[in-house]
Design an enzyme around this catalytic site. Structure first.
Site, mmCIF file in Angstrom:
data_model
loop_
_atom_site.group_PDB
_atom_site.id
_atom_site.type_symbol
_atom_site.label_atom_id
_atom_site.label_comp_id
_atom_site.label_asym_id
_atom_site.label_seq_id
_atom_site.Cartn_x
_atom_site.Cartn_y
_atom_site.Cartn_z
ATOM 1 N N SER A 84 1.831 8.886 4.965
ATOM 2 C CA SER A 84 1.421 7.765 5.807
ATOM 3 C C SER A 84 1.954 8.006 7.207
ATOM 4 O O SER A 84 2.809 8.883 7.415
ATOM 5 C CB SER A 84 2.000 6.461 5.231
ATOM 6 N N TYR A 133 8.095 0.733 1.585
ATOM 7 C CA TYR A 133 6.940 1.606 1.771
ATOM 8 C C TYR A 133 7.272 2.732 2.749
ATOM 9 O O TYR A 133 6.964 3.904 2.509
ATOM 10 C CB TYR A 133 5.761 0.776 2.285
#
Length: 254
Positions: free
Chosen positions: A145, A158
């Site tokens: 990400s 996350y």
């Protein structure tokens, strides 16, 4: 001459692929000639995805297991072994998001995000690589990400998990390179997915993404397919330990 991007005769397992980014990458791999094993924890949604891919002319099957359940992962690979199915390409895509300020974050939620987004990539990757090593070749593609590089408030677990994906990928490359396995990662930017739907519908956030991204738009899931096919193919046989950002240029600018 055969294209170096041709995946005919290869089998790819894509975790979390009944929809979203995983589904798009699975379709891209299938279009390049690979046989696809779709994975998901929702059996109904997985069946629908397999049917859709089969109807489109691809070779696809489903493998219903929870990537956070180590015993289920081991059993899934054992079942493939029993059928004589070898996974040549693994895409560790399964993941979840959870938004809450760290001062309000429960440890159980922290662990749930890390187990799903990071530990599962290790466990599934290990099981796949044990078999790839015996054959002397294999491709592992982890999904990172923008938060593999940069933090954003309210998504600490996350962010930590995706930062871990970057280093897990390097660790895999370091240990498995001599076994003929290449491990790389893809770092998607802000994509139009169900996970991001609330953000897409938030006018302020939507404007921020478009203003912050040189491409001035959100990415489409299918725009990950080319990078995924490249990393899965023989064209990338000397590429390992890398993370390629597919983000419209966001990570490159202030």
């Amino acid at each position: 001459m055969t294209s170096p991007f041709d995946l005919s005769g290869r089998t790819a397992l894509v975790t979390g692929s009944s929809r979203g980014l995983g589904r798009a990458m699975a379709e891209g791999l299938a279009a390049a000639g690979a046989s696809i094993i779709l994975n998901g924890a929702d059996a109904g949604r997985l069946t629908e995805a397999v049917a859709a891919m089969t109807a489109a002319g691809h070779t696809a099957r489903g493998l219903n297991f929870d990537v956070t359940d180590e015993q289920a992962v081991v059993a899934a690979f054992a079942a493939l072994d029993a059928e004589g199915i070898a996974v040549d390409i693994l895409v560790n895509n399964a993941g979840i998001q959870f938004r809450k300020p760290m001062l309000e974050l429960e440890t159980a939620d922290w662990r749930r995000v890390l187990d799903t987004n990071l530990t599962s990539a290790f466990v599934v990757g290990r099981e796949a690589a044990r078999r790839m090593a015996k054959r002397g070749h294999g491709k592992v593609i982890n999904i990172g990400s923008l938060t593999s590089e940069l933090a954003r408030a309210t998504v600490a677990p996350y962010t930590v998990a995706k930062g871990g994906i970057k280093m897990l990928t390097k660790a895999m490359a370091a240990e498995w390179g001599e076994l003929g396995i290449q491990a790389n990662a893809i770092g998607p930017g802000y994509m139009i997915t169900d996970m991001n739907q609330a953000l897409i519908e938030n006018p302020a956030f939507d404007a921020w993404v478009k203003g912050r991204t040189p491409a001035r738009r959100w990415g489409r899931p299918d725009e990950l397919a080319g990078t995924c096919v490249y990393l899965a193919s023989s064209a990338a046989d000397y590429v390992s330990g890398q993370i390629i950002y597919v983000d419209g240029g966001m990570i490159s600018v202030l």
